[in-house]
Motif scaffolding. Structure first.
Motif, PDB file in Angstrom:
ATOM      1  N   THR A  10       0.797  -1.091  -0.172  1.00 52.10           N
ATOM      2  CA  THR A  10      -0.157  -0.118   0.068  1.00 52.10           C
ATOM      3  C   THR A  10       0.791   1.186  -0.081  1.00 52.10           C
ATOM      4  O   THR A  10       1.969   0.999   0.454  1.00 52.10           O
ATOM      5  CB  THR A  10      -1.007   0.083   1.173  1.00 52.10           C
ATOM      6  N   THR A  11       0.371   2.198  -0.621  1.00 50.16           N
ATOM      7  CA  THR A  11       1.055   3.533  -0.383  1.00 50.16           C
ATOM      8  C   THR A  11       0.562   4.487   0.355  1.00 50.16           C
ATOM      9  O   THR A  11       0.947   5.129   1.350  1.00 50.16           O
ATOM     10  CB  THR A  11       1.255   4.245  -1.853  1.00 50.16           C
ATOM     11  N   HIS A  14      -5.012   2.506   1.750  1.00 58.84           N
ATOM     12  CA  HIS A  14      -6.480   1.836   1.605  1.00 58.84           C
ATOM     13  C   HIS A  14      -6.369   0.371   1.267  1.00 58.84           C
ATOM     14  O   HIS A  14      -7.091  -0.406   1.781  1.00 58.84           O
ATOM     15  CB  HIS A  14      -7.021   2.598   0.314  1.00 58.84           C
ATOM     16  N   THR A  15      -5.278  -0.147   0.701  1.00 62.13           N
ATOM     17  CA  THR A  15      -5.313  -1.571   0.495  1.00 62.13           C
ATOM     18  C   THR A  15      -4.873  -2.350   1.935  1.00 62.13           C
ATOM     19  O   THR A  15      -5.797  -3.299   2.003  1.00 62.13           O
ATOM     20  CB  THR A  15      -4.089  -1.808  -0.347  1.00 62.13           C
ATOM     21  N   SER A  57      -1.981  -2.138  -4.557  1.00 61.22           N
ATOM     22  CA  SER A  57      -2.763  -1.020  -5.524  1.00 61.22           C
ATOM     23  C   SER A  57      -1.897  -0.806  -6.533  1.00 61.22           C
ATOM     24  O   SER A  57      -0.586  -0.796  -6.557  1.00 61.22           O
ATOM     25  CB  SER A  57      -2.627   0.124  -4.328  1.00 61.22           C
ATOM     26  N   ILE A  58      -2.527  -0.012  -7.322  1.00 58.93           N
ATOM     27  CA  ILE A  58      -2.008   0.638  -8.618  1.00 58.93           C
ATOM     28  C   ILE A  58      -1.482   1.969  -8.292  1.00 58.93           C
ATOM     29  O   ILE A  58      -2.123   2.626  -7.688  1.00 58.93           O
ATOM     30  CB  ILE A  58      -2.922   0.686  -9.646  1.00 58.93           C
ATOM     31  N   TYR A  60       0.197   5.008 -10.900  1.00 56.75           N
ATOM     32  CA  TYR A  60       0.732   5.407 -11.888  1.00 56.75           C
ATOM     33  C   TYR A  60       0.901   4.005 -13.038  1.00 56.75           C
ATOM     34  O   TYR A  60       1.867   3.788 -13.737  1.00 56.75           O
ATOM     35  CB  TYR A  60       2.090   6.119 -12.264  1.00 56.75           C
ATOM     36  N   GLY A  61      -0.431   3.267 -13.195  1.00 57.42           N
ATOM     37  CA  GLY A  61      -0.321   2.223 -14.045  1.00 57.42           C
ATOM     38  C   GLY A  61       0.345   0.817 -13.635  1.00 57.42           C
ATOM     39  O   GLY A  61       0.117  -0.225 -14.358  1.00 57.42           O
ATOM     40  N   TYR A 105      -5.241  -3.352 -15.561  1.00 59.69           N
ATOM     41  CA  TYR A 105      -4.101  -3.463 -14.939  1.00 59.69           C
ATOM     42  C   TYR A 105      -3.949  -4.852 -14.395  1.00 59.69           C
ATOM     43  O   TYR A 105      -2.899  -5.530 -14.261  1.00 59.69           O
ATOM     44  CB  TYR A 105      -4.262  -2.358 -13.600  1.00 59.69           C
ATOM     45  N   LYS A 126      -9.581   4.512  -3.550  1.00 59.69           N
ATOM     46  CA  LYS A 126     -10.064   5.747  -2.635  1.00 59.69           C
ATOM     47  C   LYS A 126      -8.936   7.117  -3.292  1.00 59.69           C
ATOM     48  O   LYS A 126      -7.988   6.421  -3.454  1.00 59.69           O
ATOM     49  CB  LYS A 126      -9.695   5.376  -1.244  1.00 59.69           C
TER      50      LYS A 126
HETATM   51  C1  LIG Z   1       0.130   9.131  -7.413  1.00 62.60           C
HETATM   52  C2  LIG Z   1      -1.131   8.080  -7.458  1.00 62.60           C
HETATM   53  C3  LIG Z   1      -0.979   7.445  -8.995  1.00 62.60           C
HETATM   54  C4  LIG Z   1      -2.280   6.460  -9.288  1.00 62.60           C
HETATM   55  N1  LIG Z   1      -2.439   5.930 -10.492  1.00 62.60           N
HETATM   56  C5  LIG Z   1      -3.317   5.062 -10.524  1.00 62.60           C
HETATM   57  C6  LIG Z   1      -3.627   4.664 -11.954  1.00 62.60           C
HETATM   58  O1  LIG Z   1      -2.668   4.755 -12.866  1.00 62.60           O
HETATM   59  N2  LIG Z   1      -4.728   4.136 -12.228  1.00 62.60           N
HETATM   60  C7  LIG Z   1      -5.591   3.883 -11.544  1.00 62.60           C
HETATM   61  O2  LIG Z   1      -6.748   3.138 -11.616  1.00 62.60           O
HETATM   62  N3  LIG Z   1      -5.549   4.306 -10.028  1.00 62.60           N
HETATM   63  C8  LIG Z   1      -4.421   5.106  -9.841  1.00 62.60           C
HETATM   64  N4  LIG Z   1      -4.247   5.556  -8.596  1.00 62.60           N
HETATM   65  C9  LIG Z   1      -5.364   5.287  -7.329  1.00 62.60           C
HETATM   66  C10 LIG Z   1      -4.827   4.282  -6.430  1.00 62.60           C
HETATM   67  O3  LIG Z   1      -4.935   3.127  -7.005  1.00 62.60           O
HETATM   68  C11 LIG Z   1      -5.964   4.346  -5.119  1.00 62.60           C
HETATM   69  O4  LIG Z   1      -5.839   5.451  -4.766  1.00 62.60           O
HETATM   70  C12 LIG Z   1      -5.805   3.181  -4.206  1.00 62.60           C
HETATM   71  O5  LIG Z   1      -6.742   3.042  -3.401  1.00 62.60           O
HETATM   72  C13 LIG Z   1      -4.523   3.375  -3.502  1.00 62.60           C
HETATM   73  O6  LIG Z   1      -4.471   2.391  -2.904  1.00 62.60           O
HETATM   74  P1  LIG Z   1      -3.277   2.460  -1.502  1.00 62.60           P
HETATM   75  O7  LIG Z   1      -3.564   3.431  -0.604  1.00 62.60           O
HETATM   76  O8  LIG Z   1      -3.331   1.065  -0.793  1.00 62.60           O
HETATM   77  O9  LIG Z   1      -1.979   2.760  -2.086  1.00 62.60           O
HETATM   78  C14 LIG Z   1      -3.316   6.573  -8.135  1.00 62.60           C
HETATM   79  C15 LIG Z   1      -3.302   7.149  -6.926  1.00 62.60           C
HETATM   80  C16 LIG Z   1      -2.262   8.061  -6.631  1.00 62.60           C
HETATM   81  C17 LIG Z   1      -2.046   8.682  -5.445  1.00 62.60           C
END
Ligand SMILES: Cc1cc2nc3c(=O)[nH]c(=O)nc-3n(C[C@H](O)[C@H](O)[C@H](O)COP(=O)(O)O)c2cc1C
Length: 175
Positions: A10-11, A14-15, A57-58, A60-61, A105, A126
Motif C-alpha cells: 500500500t502507499t 487503503h489496501t 494497489s496501482i 501510475y499504471g 491492470y 479511494k
Molecule cells: C500518485 C497516484 C497514482 C495513481 N495512479 C493510478 C492509476 O494509474 N490507475 C488507477 O486506476 N488508479 C491510480 N491511483 C489510485 C490508487 O490506485 C487508489 O488511490 C488506491 O486506493 C490506492 O491504494 P493504497 O492507498 O493502498 O496505495 C493512483 C493514486 C495515486 C495517489
C-alpha cells in the motif's frame, strides 16, 4: 481452522484497510488471519501458513516492483497452497473494468508473472486529494477529469464496494 496470511502493498493505506475488512470476514468463519506488509522486515515466513493472499494497489499504471519480486521469489510456494491475489485501483470504479477479466491492470499484471492465482479480485480504491503531494494531486485530477471522475482538490472519494470485499473474504475462507 486454517492459518491464512494476507500480504499487502500500500502507499496511502487503503489496501491495508481492505485487508482489515477481509480479515474480519475470514475470521468470522473461524479461521486465523495474519496481516503483513510486503515491506516488513524481517520478511514474513510463508511456511507457517495454509493459504496465502496478496493484495496490491496501482500507482501510475503499475503495481510496485516489490510485488513482482516477491512473487517471482516465492512462486513455487505460492502455487503449492490455496492462494489469491487482488488489485486495488480507481479504474475499477468503472463498469466494464471492475472485474478480474476486464480490469486492464490486473490483466496486464497476470500476463507479466508466472504465478497463476487460484482466486482473483479487483476492488475500486479511494482518492484522497488532501493527502497527495502537489504534482500527484494535479496528475490524478487530470486523470480523473479525463475519465469523468471527481476533481475537487479538497475531496475524499471512496469507490470501494465493501460488500464485494466481504464476499471475497468468504471465498478465501472457503477455498
Ligand atoms: C500518485 C497516484 C497514482 C495513481 N495512479 C493510478 C492509476 O494509474 N490507475 C488507477 O486506476 N488508479 C491510480 N491511483 C489510485 C490508487 O490506485 C487508489 O488511490 C488506491 O486506493 C490506492 O491504494 P493504497 O492507498 O493502498 O496505495 C493512483 C493514486 C495515486 C495517489
Amino acid at each position: 481452522m486454517a492459518k491464512i496470511l494476507i500480504l499487502y502493498s500500500t502507499t496511502d493505506g487503503h489496501t491495508r484497510e481492505i485487508c482489515q475488512r477481509l480479515k474480519q470476514a475470514i475470521e468470522g468463519q473461524g479461521h486465523q488471519v495474519t496481516l503483513r506488509s510486503i515491506d516488513d522486515k524481517p520478511p514474513v515466513e510463508l511456511e507457517q501458513f495454509d493459504k496465502i493472499v496478496i493484495g496490491a494497489s496501482i500507482r501510475y499504471g503499475r503495481h510496485t516492483k516489490r510485488v513482482y519480486d516477491f512473487i517471482e521469489k516465492n512462486e513455487q510456494f505460492l502455487e503449492s497452497k490455496p492462494n489469491a491475489f487482488f488489485s486495488v485501483n480507481v479504474v475499477a470504479r468503472k463498469p466494464g473494468k471492475d472485474a478480474p477479466g476486464t480490469n486492464p491492470y490486473l490483466q496486464r499484471f497476470l500476463s507479466q508473472i508466472q504465478w497463476h492465482p487460484k482466486k482473483l479480485a479487483v476492488f475500486a480504491g479511494k482518492i484522497d486529494y488532501r493527502k497527495y503531494r502537489f504534482w500527484d494531486r494535479q496528475m490524478i485530477r487530470i486523470i480523473m477529469w479525463m475519465t469523468k471522475g471527481p476533481t475537487d482538490p479538497k475531496g475524499v472519494f471512496e469507490f470501494t464496494d465493501w460488500e464485494q470485499v466481504e464476499s471475497f473474504g468468504h471465498q478465501i475462507g472457503e477455498m
